[in-house]
Design a protein around this motif. Structure first.
Motif, PDB file in Angstrom:
ATOM      1  N   UNK A  60      14.463  -9.694  18.426  1.00 25.93           N
ATOM      2  CA  UNK A  60      15.206  -9.080  19.533  1.00 25.93           C
ATOM      3  C   UNK A  60      14.587  -7.733  19.892  1.00 25.93           C
ATOM      4  N   UNK A  61      14.169  -6.991  18.862  1.00 25.11           N
ATOM      5  CA  UNK A  61      13.563  -5.688  19.106  1.00 25.11           C
ATOM      6  C   UNK A  61      12.155  -5.807  19.713  1.00 25.11           C
ATOM      7  N   UNK A  62      11.471  -6.888  19.397  1.00 25.36           N
ATOM      8  CA  UNK A  62      10.074  -7.020  19.807  1.00 25.36           C
ATOM      9  C   UNK A  62       9.904  -7.591  21.212  1.00 25.36           C
ATOM     10  N   UNK A  63      10.758  -8.525  21.616  1.00 25.34           N
ATOM     11  CA  UNK A  63      10.601  -9.172  22.916  1.00 25.34           C
ATOM     12  C   UNK A  63      10.737  -8.162  24.046  1.00 25.34           C
ATOM     13  N   UNK A  64       9.782  -8.214  24.972  1.00 20.89           N
ATOM     14  CA  UNK A  64       9.832  -7.355  26.150  1.00 20.89           C
ATOM     15  C   UNK A  64       9.088  -6.049  26.008  1.00 20.89           C
ATOM     16  N   UNK A  65       8.683  -5.672  24.769  1.00 20.47           N
ATOM     17  CA  UNK A  65       7.945  -4.423  24.616  1.00 20.47           C
ATOM     18  C   UNK A  65       6.448  -4.724  24.603  1.00 20.47           C
ATOM     19  N   UNK A  66       5.634  -3.710  24.789  1.00 15.18           N
ATOM     20  CA  UNK A  66       4.193  -3.900  24.821  1.00 15.18           C
ATOM     21  C   UNK A  66       3.636  -3.882  23.396  1.00 15.18           C
ATOM     22  N   UNK A  67       2.527  -4.571  23.220  1.00 19.46           N
ATOM     23  CA  UNK A  67       1.921  -4.704  21.897  1.00 19.46           C
ATOM     24  C   UNK A  67       1.462  -3.344  21.371  1.00 19.46           C
ATOM     25  N   UNK A  68       1.054  -2.448  22.269  1.00 18.11           N
ATOM     26  CA  UNK A  68       0.561  -1.133  21.844  1.00 18.11           C
ATOM     27  C   UNK A  68       1.673  -0.260  21.260  1.00 18.11           C
ATOM     28  N   UNK A  69       2.957  -0.680  21.482  1.00 19.71           N
ATOM     29  CA  UNK A  69       4.072   0.052  20.879  1.00 19.71           C
ATOM     30  C   UNK A  69       4.192  -0.246  19.385  1.00 19.71           C
ATOM     31  N   UNK A  70       3.449  -1.218  18.891  1.00 19.75           N
ATOM     32  CA  UNK A  70       3.548  -1.615  17.478  1.00 19.75           C
ATOM     33  C   UNK A  70       2.225  -1.366  16.752  1.00 19.75           C
ATOM     34  N   UNK A  71       1.123  -1.748  17.401  1.00 23.56           N
ATOM     35  CA  UNK A  71      -0.182  -1.706  16.727  1.00 23.56           C
ATOM     36  C   UNK A  71      -1.085  -0.652  17.359  1.00 23.56           C
ATOM     37  N   UNK A  72      -2.128  -0.363  16.627  1.00 17.46           N
ATOM     38  CA  UNK A  72      -3.107   0.625  17.068  1.00 17.46           C
ATOM     39  C   UNK A  72      -3.759   0.145  18.371  1.00 17.46           C
ATOM     40  N   UNK A  73      -3.845   1.058  19.336  1.00 18.35           N
ATOM     41  CA  UNK A  73      -4.395   0.697  20.639  1.00 18.35           C
ATOM     42  C   UNK A  73      -5.850   0.253  20.530  1.00 18.35           C
ATOM     43  N   UNK A  74      -6.569   0.808  19.566  1.00 14.79           N
ATOM     44  CA  UNK A  74      -7.967   0.424  19.365  1.00 14.79           C
ATOM     45  C   UNK A  74      -8.079  -1.074  19.051  1.00 14.79           C
ATOM     46  N   UNK A  75      -7.184  -1.588  18.211  1.00 13.47           N
ATOM     47  CA  UNK A  75      -7.189  -3.022  17.879  1.00 13.47           C
ATOM     48  C   UNK A  75      -6.879  -3.866  19.107  1.00 13.47           C
ATOM     49  N   UNK A  76      -5.966  -3.372  19.937  1.00 11.60           N
ATOM     50  CA  UNK A  76      -5.566  -4.133  21.122  1.00 11.60           C
ATOM     51  C   UNK A  76      -6.706  -4.167  22.138  1.00 11.60           C
TER      52      UNK A  76
END
Length: 758
Positions: A60-76
């Protein structure tokens, strides 16, 4: 925000098992978690329920947010670059960090999202020398293996050593996708599965299709609880998420039950691809749950890649000896055909033909006759089989070791013919190799007819529970035709076609020689008849006419009028016969004279002919129009005879009430007849306004002895126009007639413009 699960809750029943959507289960295995992000901005659109165990965040917390809000932007950014530069349908590995945790990540595109699958990263590392050693070991296996099965056994042993599974099998499919355990490496305490067969229903069509796309599949624990995938309902254009390329994809409930019935706790499967098709599988099984890290999966996958690369080479090597032996036989047969070109149906040739592809019998169907050798049924059965093959297969090559599946009469002749190779040689000729029935036993892992069972109450499917060895006796089948045998059969067909064609030509030549001898005999007889006609028949006719005249001159005064009338009739008949003999001699001379062509001036020809008919023309007041005519090549006297007959007819067949008129003209035309292929001709036209004839008789008038009018109306023998037709044809041309009854006739004679010889 409205969140809902996409887990597929449809129950697989007897009515929909073949279309079970195993690529969109809506759930995953629990040894990892899944995030699917939009391609545009990497917003999380799908999320597995077990994310909290790995990220301390709920779906519920993860759906709708961007991946960069969780992981390092360099990896993304690394992932974004990879998907911008490479093919979308490719699963690629990455390492991503979350706090102190490291995850092994595989990513692949699925419609409008990128699917990211996370597993805990192993602390163990695979050093480069290990890969080098693995490749070196495979090269060693390749060199020492005598055949494909031996190599498969080495790969099975090596794969079990790499992965640590209890059992590793090389599983090979037949044409119907029934499987056979071709090689096996196992713990000593396990029962062997080697050489056991499994029905095609064990791996249904949709599962085989996924094995072609996703070459490595791991099931960690058959007793796992599927983890559902969630999405935001109002934002998802398509709630189904295609997991064809997924590593974590949940497995069909039927397949899970199948493995439980086999007492298997975990599996790892590697696809073996050959010529774009699923050749087989490296199937690893463990009695308990088992997870192997990514680098071990990669190492095992390399084994599959190595083996796939060798399948073609090894299958060719396995067939090499057979191919070499078959090639030797084809050389012997070709040498035999070359040495004696008229022996295609001889027993010695048929024996070599039969042995060429290790057949039990051979049927050479040539000119509606069957030439046979070997173990074969009776003539009626052979004729029925050949007729069926020609009718059903026609010009298509056909081979089978299960003739009973195609031909209704096969069950009655299986003891001599259970398999055939049929090669059409022409529309009417063919060759058929045959093999007799070979009974054999196939050992199945359980009864193949009960591979899937159903509950009579609710029609739910369940895989079979028994895997005890089940023996099947296979009848009505011959040994299979090998690829080298079929290739050489096709290769020799060209030589056989040439030989049959040669036999046809030789038979035709013999027939022509015989006909020529008969024709020569007939010509000799005709020449003798001509001599008789010229001398033996003319002389009695002359004497009949002479003695009739003497009688009338000396005794005319005392002879009754009735006797005089009979004498006149006798003389008249003799005169007619004299004309007929002369016409026949003319016709014979036209046909048999030497064909020496000289320039012929048609103007001179017609002037001479009109001079001959001067008295008739003046007496009947006939109008003659003679236009300028060409000079052509021909036989002078024949050309004169042709136009003499035409002018004679125009003068003869006049209408009393009309002033006769004859027109003679010419033009150069291009023929519209197919046989002359647009050739140029002189068209000589003789037109009159006489009695004409019905257009229906325009072909009939040229037949010998054909007359359209009675002898009382017009004198003649009916040979004149036949002579015209024959002369035109002998000059490479033709003649046509047009007529209107009561108005006149037109005769058009065509002579080739460019012909100076024939």
């Amino acid at each position: 925000m409205n969140i809902e699960s996409i887990i597929n809750e449809d129950v697989v029943s007897i009515t929909n098992c073949e279309s079970e959507p195993i690529h969109i289960p809506g759930s995953i295995q629990p040894h990892g978690f899944l995030l699917a992000v939009t391609v545009v901005d990497f917003t999380i659109a799908y999320c597995s329920e077990n994310c909290f165990e790995f990220l301390n965040k709920t779906h519920v917390e993860l759906l709708g947010i961007k991946l960069e809000d969780i992981f390092d932007k360099k990896d993304i950014l690394n992932i974004e670059q990879q998907f911008n530069n490479e093919s979308q349908e490719l699963a690629r590995p990455f390492v991503m960090n979350f706090g102190e945790k490291s995850f092994h990540v595989t990513a692949h595109a699925s419609n409008e999202v990128i699917v990211l699958e996370f597993e805990m990263f192993s602390e163990e590392k695979m050093e480069l020398p290990d890969i080098f050693i693995q490749m070196k070991r495979f090269a060693y296996y390749t060199e020492r293996a005598d055949n494909l099965q031996s190599l498969c056994q080495d790969i099975a042993d090596e794969t079990r050593s790499i992965t640590g599974y209890d059992r590793v099998m090389i599983y090979r499919f037949d044409k119907e996708y029934n499987g056979e355990v071709y090689a096996e490496s196992k713990n000593e305490n396990l029962d062997p599965f080697l050489n056991l067969h499994y029905p095609h229903t064990d791996i249904p069509v949709q599962a085989r299709a996924l094995y072609l796309r996703n070459l490595v599949r791991m099931l960690v624990d058959v007793s796992y609880t599927p983890v559902p995938i969630f999405t935001i309902s109002e934002g998802a254009k398509n709630k189904n998420l295609d997991l064809s390329l997924s590593n974590l994809r949940s497995v069909s409930p039927i397949h899970l039950q199948y493995l439980k019935n086999m007492k298997v706790g975990a599996t790892f499967v590697i696809s073996l691809i050959h010529h774009g098709k699923l050749w087989g599988l490296i199937s690893c099984q463990h009695n308990s749950a088992k997870h192997i890290p990514y680098y071990i999966r990669l190492s095992a996958h390399l084994q599959g890649i190595f083996l796939s690369s060798q399948i073609d080479v090894r299958q060719t090597a396995d067939e090499f000896e057979l191919a070499k032996e078959t090639e030797r036989k084809i050389v012997d047969l070709q040498n035999l055909l070359v040495k004696n070109q008229n022996n295609i149906t001889d027993k010695s040739t048929l024996i070599k033909l039969k042995d060429l592809i290790n057949a039990n019998g051979v049927i050479l169907h040539f000119n509606e006759a069957n030439y046979i050798e070997g173990s074969l049924p009776g003539a009626p059965e052979i004729e029925d089989l050949v007729s069926w093959l020609k009718l059903e297969k026609g010009s298509q090559n056909f081979s089978t070791h299960q003739l009973h599946q195609h031909y209704a009469g096969a069950t009655q002749i299986a003891n001599t013919i259970a398999g055939v190779v049929y090669l059409p040689l022409s529309n009417k000729n063919c060759i058929v190799w045959t093999r007799r029935e070979v009974e054999k036993n196939i050992y199945w892992a359980g009864d193949p007819s009960k591979a899937i069972e159903k509950n009579d109450e609710n029609l739910l499917l369940s895989p079979r529970k028994s895997f005890e060895i089940w023996k099947q006796a296979v009848k009505l089948c011959s040994s299979e035709w090998k690829t080298p045998e079929l290739k050489e059969a096709g290769a020799i067909s060209v030589s056989i076609q040439r030989q049959l064609h040669l036999a046809d030509l030789m038979a035709e030549e013999r027939r022509y020689v015989s006909l020529n001898e008969k024709l020569q005999k007939s010509n000799d007889e005709l020449a003798n008849m001509n001599w008789i006609s010229t001398h033996d028949l003319k002389e009695p006719l002359r004497k009949i006419q002479m003695y009739g005249s003497i009688i009338l001159e000396k005794d005319g005064a005392i002879i009754p009028d009735s006797v005089k009338e009979n004498i006149f009739r006798m003389q008249n008949s003799a005169s007619k016969m004299q004309v007929l003999i002369n016409d026949l001699l003319t016709y014979s001379k036209v046909v048999n004279d030497e064909k020496k062509l000289d320039p012929v001036d048609l103007n001179t020809i017609f002037q001479d002919i009109l001079l001959d008919f001067k008295e008739n023309i003046e007496e009947n007041n006939i109008s003659i129009q003679l236009h300028h005519l060409p000079i052509m090549y021909g036989i002078h006297f024949q050309i004169r005879q042709l136009f003499l007959n035409l002018i004679s007819n125009s003068i003869k067949f006049t209408r009393p009430e009309v002033t006769p008129a004859i027109s003679i003209s010419s033009e150069i035309v291009t023929s519209n007849k197919i046989e002359f292929e647009s050739q140029r001709f002189y068209k000589i036209i003789v037109k009159d306004n006489g009695i004409g004839f019905d257009e229906a008789y325009k072909e009939k008038v040229f037949k010998i002895f054909q007359r359209l009018h009675s002898q009382a109306e017009f004198m003649g023998t009916g040979i004149g126009l036949s002579i015209c037709k024959k002369i035109a044809e002998l000059h490479g041309g033709y003649i046509e007639a047009q007529g209107v009854e009561g108005e006149g006739a037109i005769f058009s004679v065509y002579f080739p413009v460019d012909t100076q010889s024939f």
